[in-house]
Motif scaffolding. Structure first.
Motif, PDB file in Angstrom:
ATOM      1  N   UNK A 114       0.799  -1.227   0.000  1.00 53.67           N
ATOM      2  CA  UNK A 114       0.000   0.000   0.000  1.00 53.67           C
ATOM      3  C   UNK A 114       0.824   1.265   0.000  1.00 53.67           C
ATOM      4  N   UNK A 115       1.837   1.316   0.799  1.00 49.89           N
ATOM      5  CA  UNK A 115       2.690   2.502   0.860  1.00 49.89           C
ATOM      6  C   UNK A 115       4.131   2.070   0.681  1.00 49.89           C
ATOM      7  N   UNK A 116       4.899   2.897   0.034  1.00 51.82           N
ATOM      8  CA  UNK A 116       6.310   2.595  -0.142  1.00 51.82           C
ATOM      9  C   UNK A 116       7.096   3.540   0.742  1.00 51.82           C
ATOM     10  N   UNK A 117       7.934   2.974   1.593  1.00 48.86           N
ATOM     11  CA  UNK A 117       8.768   3.801   2.472  1.00 48.86           C
ATOM     12  C   UNK A 117       9.760   4.593   1.631  1.00 48.86           C
ATOM     13  N   UNK A 118       9.996   5.845   2.014  1.00 52.31           N
ATOM     14  CA  UNK A 118      10.944   6.668   1.265  1.00 52.31           C
ATOM     15  C   UNK A 118      12.355   6.094   1.364  1.00 52.31           C
ATOM     16  N   UNK A 119      12.656   5.428   2.470  1.00 54.72           N
ATOM     17  CA  UNK A 119      13.935   4.727   2.645  1.00 54.72           C
ATOM     18  C   UNK A 119      13.634   3.467   3.441  1.00 54.72           C
ATOM     19  N   UNK A 120      13.635   2.318   2.786  1.00 53.14           N
ATOM     20  CA  UNK A 120      13.292   1.076   3.479  1.00 53.14           C
ATOM     21  C   UNK A 120      14.437   0.525   4.324  1.00 53.14           C
ATOM     22  N   UNK A 121      15.597   1.176   4.279  1.00 49.00           N
ATOM     23  CA  UNK A 121      16.769   0.809   5.088  1.00 49.00           C
ATOM     24  C   UNK A 121      17.105  -0.673   4.997  1.00 49.00           C
ATOM     25  N   UNK A 122      16.834  -1.254   3.839  1.00 50.14           N
ATOM     26  CA  UNK A 122      17.167  -2.646   3.616  1.00 50.14           C
ATOM     27  C   UNK A 122      16.106  -3.642   4.042  1.00 50.14           C
ATOM     28  N   UNK A 123      15.009  -3.156   4.613  1.00 54.10           N
ATOM     29  CA  UNK A 123      13.926  -4.053   5.034  1.00 54.10           C
ATOM     30  C   UNK A 123      13.194  -4.590   3.806  1.00 54.10           C
ATOM     31  N   UNK A 124      12.730  -5.815   3.875  1.00 56.70           N
ATOM     32  CA  UNK A 124      11.850  -6.383   2.855  1.00 56.70           C
ATOM     33  C   UNK A 124      10.424  -6.131   3.339  1.00 56.70           C
ATOM     34  N   UNK A 125       9.873  -4.987   3.010  1.00 59.26           N
ATOM     35  CA  UNK A 125       8.561  -4.559   3.504  1.00 59.26           C
ATOM     36  C   UNK A 125       7.470  -5.398   2.849  1.00 59.26           C
ATOM     37  N   UNK A 126       6.585  -5.995   3.672  1.00 57.67           N
ATOM     38  CA  UNK A 126       5.482  -6.783   3.134  1.00 57.67           C
ATOM     39  C   UNK A 126       4.123  -6.312   3.634  1.00 57.67           C
ATOM     40  N   UNK A 127       4.110  -5.313   4.500  1.00 59.81           N
ATOM     41  CA  UNK A 127       2.842  -4.812   5.033  1.00 59.81           C
ATOM     42  C   UNK A 127       3.036  -3.385   5.519  1.00 59.81           C
ATOM     43  N   UNK A 128       1.997  -2.575   5.345  1.00 58.36           N
ATOM     44  CA  UNK A 128       1.978  -1.224   5.887  1.00 58.36           C
ATOM     45  C   UNK A 128       0.764  -1.106   6.794  1.00 58.36           C
ATOM     46  N   UNK A 129       0.953  -0.602   7.994  1.00 62.59           N
ATOM     47  CA  UNK A 129      -0.166  -0.423   8.921  1.00 62.59           C
ATOM     48  C   UNK A 129      -0.512   1.056   8.967  1.00 62.59           C
ATOM     49  N   UNK A 130      -1.749   1.350   8.604  1.00 62.71           N
ATOM     50  CA  UNK A 130      -2.203   2.739   8.533  1.00 62.71           C
ATOM     51  C   UNK A 130      -3.413   2.895   9.430  1.00 62.71           C
ATOM     52  N   UNK A 131      -3.413   3.939  10.228  1.00 67.03           N
ATOM     53  CA  UNK A 131      -4.594   4.284  11.018  1.00 67.03           C
ATOM     54  C   UNK A 131      -5.001   5.698  10.621  1.00 67.03           C
ATOM     55  N   UNK A 132      -6.209   5.824  10.144  1.00 68.63           N
ATOM     56  CA  UNK A 132      -6.771   7.125   9.810  1.00 68.63           C
ATOM     57  C   UNK A 132      -7.521   7.619  11.042  1.00 68.63           C
ATOM     58  N   UNK A 133      -7.238   8.837  11.480  1.00 71.83           N
ATOM     59  CA  UNK A 133      -7.880   9.410  12.669  1.00 71.83           C
ATOM     60  C   UNK A 133      -8.845  10.503  12.249  1.00 71.83           C
ATOM     61  N   UNK A 134      -9.948  10.608  12.952  1.00 69.36           N
ATOM     62  CA  UNK A 134     -10.931  11.648  12.684  1.00 69.36           C
ATOM     63  C   UNK A 134     -12.125  11.471  13.591  1.00 69.36           C
ATOM     64  N   UNK A 135     -13.260  11.968  13.155  1.00 72.64           N
ATOM     65  CA  UNK A 135     -14.506  11.827  13.915  1.00 72.64           C
ATOM     66  C   UNK A 135     -15.457  10.946  13.128  1.00 72.64           C
TER      67      UNK A 135
END
Length: 145
Positions: A114-135
């Motif tokens: 879903x999201x690509x880290x601007x610098x993954x620092x060598x991690x093999x990213x397989x998941x992004x956790x996103x929390x949207x806050x609001x009312x």
């Protein structure tokens, strides 16, 4: 397997390498029947299904089910942990700042994770956790009236 081809809760536990107990069956079913429940609400639901269960047993069971990938733990900042039965699809959450209600939202637009880290620092990213806050709609309406 049941007649419909879906595995029973006991078969899912066995398939995940977990011992089948009445408490684990009740825990898994309570989480799946609920909607982003905390441990206390889950414990209450399990007690209604199987009788007495200690808080420690609830936490140990939730940990085992989470580690096995049968449930998911959500840790909204400033709130107690919540558990849900929707797993394996990399979905995200909406959290109300006022009442704390939580709702699922499908993956952010783009390719998994879903999201690509601007610098993954060598991690093999397989998941992004996103929390949207609001009312939530109810709290938003209450504030505007």
């Amino acid at each position: 397997m049941t007649a419909s081809g879906n595995p029973t809760t006991a078969e899912e536990l066995r398939g995940a390498g977990l011992r089948v107990t009445a408490a684990r069956v009740a825990l898994l079913e309570a989480v799946r029947d609920g909607d982003h429940l905390g441990a206390e609400a889950i414990a209450s639901e399990v007690r209604g299904r199987v009788g007495h269960i200690s808080v420690q047993a609830v936490y140990e069971g939730l940990h085992a089910l989470t580690a096995a990938g049968l449930i998911r733990r959500l840790d909204p900042p400033g709130s107690p942990a919540l558990y849900e039965g929707r797993v394996g699809d990399n979905h995200h959450h909406l959290v109300c700042r006022s009442c704390g209600s939580v709702a699922d939202v499908d993956c952010a637009v783009g390719h998994a994770p879903c999201l690509t880290a601007s610098d993954d620092r060598g991690f093999a990213v397989d998941e992004a956790e996103v929390i949207y806050w609001g009312l939530c709609p109810a709290c938003s309406t209450a504030r505007s009236s």
